[in-house]
Design an enzyme around this catalytic site. Structure first.
Site, PDB file in Angstrom:
ATOM      1  N   GLY C 149       0.825  -1.196   0.000  1.00  0.00           N
ATOM      2  CA  GLY C 149       0.000   0.000   0.000  1.00  0.00           C
ATOM      3  C   GLY C 149       0.864   1.253   0.000  1.00  0.00           C
ATOM      4  CB  CYS C 150       0.178   4.687  -1.156  1.00  0.00           C
ATOM      5  SG  CYS C 150      -1.461   4.942  -0.468  1.00  0.00           S
ATOM      6  CE1 TYR C 151      -1.589   8.284   3.645  1.00  0.00           C
ATOM      7  CE2 TYR C 151      -3.440   6.809   3.303  1.00  0.00           C
ATOM      8  CZ  TYR C 151      -2.929   8.094   3.364  1.00  0.00           C
ATOM      9  OH  TYR C 151      -3.750   9.169   3.152  1.00  0.00           O
TER      10      TYR C 151
END
Lengths: 346, 346, 346, 346
Positions: C149-151
């Protein structure tokens, strides 16, 4: 207290009406109409109104509303107001329609540009085009006001003195307009997503935008003859504001002072139209949140054209503010009541 | 009418003061002080005020000003107010200082964090920290009010009930703050150019921002003991608005209802602090242009921490609006006079 | 040439995949899958690709695709990849899934946080978590990669050295994250309209965001023990970029140089992770359009905490870029192939 | 490898040159000239280049530079290149001047519009106006190329086919242009601060912008007669991008297909000019970060005018990209080398 009903209270123009009317000392909002949010607290949709507005959203029943209020604002897409209004209603309440339904006198022009059948053509003649600076006296007596479009308001006020006084050839008018994104409404469309609008500028409706005939009609009244123009709107990555840059050929050589005198003649007594100082260009930031239109012009002796400019908040003078200004005229209030706030900057 | 003088009237906070005071029914602005623009028309600097403000900018002569006004607002960088104020002046006028000069009671703390010598330490004790919701009665009697910083106002009001009631361990408080760019002032710096700020977010002043000791001092009063916190501000590509996200460890298990009751106890009667409904997060857009602070909280049972949030307009409740609120208290006006406007959206 | 198929090619991450893969010398995109735009020219949806991509959009038929390509990227919402994948397909092609379906090893955790049943739990164990800097060797041999995921990517890389080396207590970790709006996807929602996002910042998913367990699982591997953290994402009015500000308590007194040495130990040989110079804070603008993650830290001796920061382009290293990096590893290309472009500024 | 020197490497156009040249396989940047940052690491000014550029900034010594490089780019304000260039230098290196110094053949026109004396008028005749699509063969042989202005490039390419083929009356041309803020440069000015530019649009240089005579000269060559136009630029709250909307009167009735054929005649073989499909308006977001110019047109039969539109990235095709394109021609590289990157979206 004037009792107010709003149809379309959760659109951007409707929300701005609520904001302005809350600050109006003689108004009591009785009906927050919003078909999409019926029974939901208005402040749950527009959370800025938390603890300021307790009401829930209601439906669009104009007949029921007419029994409870003195004036109805319709801040809805074209067609709705015309489909709801009738004589029973108009006998009870005044109507200020923010849509295009009653702006254009020639119903065939309306039907051609908007692509829908007009449901109440019998009221077109009676309706007053609510550009207060031009039609003030008629507005005072109106039952039904057609609140002008955002682009037409800014465009018309920027060129009106030059057209009226015959300084320019009206058929050379080219209006290049730029608008913030609130003008596109609050509908959920990919085109209006942040990532699509930000860092972008585009023209749209080129040679075919619906505000064209509205502008042409009003210019025609000022010119005393039919007028054909070019009008090109652009979408700008900002929330509010309209800027118009208008080009036209001068009929004869004129000086700055001569043109300035013409603008002053029409606008010196108009609180909401500010003719800026020489060489100061209108900017949307200087009118944001207010009902002002800032206008100015520049003569180009090389091309014998004049460039006229106007800046305005599309949600205020271009929609809700002008609607309140019309209401003030219709109910005998001071014209600027509830509209004296200074522009917000930055 | 209260006669007002402003030192620093052309900064962003000064401009907001002008906007708010123009809408205040009991105020007459007599002196637009701006060292950089002396003798220029105020409305040529802030063109939103065209035809609303006729005055020219004047210098910063506090002594001359004190003879002509009842209250002076100093919206200037740290050090200036302290260098100008004296007993002669304070005998004639009240002063509301928007800078940090009189916010911190321990002069050595001030001098360490701000890196300058304090020029009027004799007034630190007397000055009242103008957080109206906490120090209302003291403000009413004050000659000299230290208007709180933007970050401290939003941070403190977001956590105050929990600290005061002992729900959290104050030394576990971590404040992650985000601010619009107007907080950086109107100085011409490359770092604040559009192309540098837009499409960017960054932390700054990490573990060293000057608002840290101000927040700690106020939290210390609430906690009844010295408090050390982490405070990290961030610059966000927007004009106005502060959001704080605050983390702290709960001292014991608590329910939503228990914490809500604590917030309500402190804020139910506070017009400008709105405790939002359950699960509604504060957003800066819902307070823009207004004096409101929206607060809320969320308990995380997994980590036994509570996340407290607050949103505010940094130029209004974080600067000019709170200053007007203080003025209202000092002069016996209704506390919300001139500050009742609803937030602007969008 | 590696033949590529993309499912979800018209989302923001899918569009970025197309942009990056067009610049990759060893890749040929064979299938632009987009259920919403089947049979429309890809370049009519993403007009930046006009005259660069001639293909039309196709459907999501993974089985048909598997016969024509060597690798499939799924840039779709959670659940879709798991519902399509099977052994037949995995025998023919490699899969890089940009959704969350195969990121979390404990299927009950996945089902609880995502609220859906997992349709292919039999592949969870086999799937490799594609954080190249940590799992490089495993990725090289994988059939199925779960693209992080990005986060989680930005959060984990910012704190990894400190956790791995035991400098901080992992259960004190608080991650305050800020993201541009492209992270919210291209779906037409009122909340993501320009006028709703611009001039606003808000937290969302407080104490409940789905990336929390993904971060905790990876931190747990690094710490050698289960970890519970707080993670709060915020929506920022910008298109791209994630910034994380991470707070944690130090286990012992450390100097800047000691911590710097730890970061250098892990990242000196990592092209895409840049440990900035002392006191330089990561900013999203300096990585925009690139696959870099900029990290740095600041020790606060007052509170004995360390503040760790990371900045990244959410669509590149946070999605499409990391997916290409994984593809490069899986197919034996140079790891940075197609990803060497410098960040775009401004 | 071509060795490159840049004067003005820390302005926005200079920074973009560095970004593009780093991705050019035949180029080695030897000299990062920046008077303001001499001896500072280039990557400390433009942190996106951290670990990508190791060099320090040097001064503007064109003579010293000429001994070490094969080509010099001057990305500096008007006047500087002309004051530095001489025959000794031109014998050693090629020069691509991004300023206006050598764009206008009539030195009196230059001196009148720019208000400065030209320091090297002897090179004006020799200098080639580097609009590659028009002057390709001349550029190949040039020692000194005058890289076109941003507005002129976009304006000219949008109307060139119509003027060249005599479809329109060139003296009726009105160009309404809109530009992102990077066009205003990186100087620290209040007018370009985030809070001044954001949420605002304004015209500037009305009837007097310096790009007017440059556009008129090039249009004159295409028309075969002197041309006078109106050109009005506007500042838009975005970082990059120029959009032009051009109005002109058609000389005779034409169909869409006839005009399309004319555009295709000139641009079918031009990689960087994309004539969009019917009714698709150019938008700046679709060319961002790339060297493309997207053009299209719309005929208005009501007013017998044609509206021509063009969109371009002002820093790429409007400055650094076109400069690299010129360099490629001058050194015999493929014209698109280093410039094939797809536009970045969003």
């Amino acid at each position: 207290m004037v009792r107010v009903g709003i149809i379309g209270a959760t659109g951007y123009a409707g929300g701005e009406l609520v904001r302005l009317l809350l600050g109006h000392k003689d108004v009591d909002i009785k009906w927050y109409g919003s078909r999409s949010y019926v029974d939901q607290a208005y402040a749950s949709v527009y959370q800025n109104m938390f603890q300021l507005v307790d009401a829930k959203c209601l439906d669009d029943n104009m007949e029921a509303m007419a029994d409870q209020v003195d004036v109805i604002f319709t801040a809805t897409p074209q067609g709705l107001c015309a489909s709801l209004v009738n004589e029973e209603i108009l006998k009870k309440v005044k109507i200020i329609d923010l849509s295009a339904d009653f702006r254009i006198k020639d119903v065939s022009v309306y039907e051609k540009w908007y692509g829908i059948e007009h449901k109440a053509p019998q009221y077109i003649e009676e309706a007053v085009y609510g550009l207060c600076e031009v039609n003030r006296e008629k507005v005072k007596k109106a039952r039904l006001v057609a609140n002008p479009g955002c682009y037409p308001t800014c465009s018309f006020l920027s060129v009106y003195p030059c057209v009226k006084e015959g300084l320019i050839d009206p058929n050379t008018i080219i209006i290049d307009a730029k608008s913030g994104t609130s003008g596109a409404g609050r509908g959920a469309k990919v085109d209006n997503l942040f990532c699509e609008v930000n860092e972008n500028i585009k023209a749209y409706g080129v040679a075919g935008h619906r505000h064209t005939p509205e502008i042409e009609e009003q210019l025609g009244y000022a010119a005393g003859e039919p007028v054909l123009i070019n009008f090109t709107p652009h979408l700008v990555p900002m929330q509010r504001g309209i800027l118009v840059t208008v080009y036209a050929s001068l009929k004869k050589d004129v000086t700055y002072e001569e043109v300035k005198a013409v603008y002053d003649k029409y606008y010196n007594d108009e609180f909401f139209v500010r003719v800026l100082n020489k060489d100061v260009c209108p900017q949307t930031r200087w009118v944001e949140g207010s009902n002002f239109v800032d206008v100015n012009f520049k003569i180009d002796p090389r091309t014998k054209r004049i460039i006229m400019m106007g800046a305005m908040d599309n949600l205020v003078k271009g929609a809700a503010g002008q609607a309140v200004q019309n209401m003030n005229l219709m109910f005998g209030f001071e014209e600027a009541e509830g509209l004296r706030m200074a522009p917000v900057f930055p």
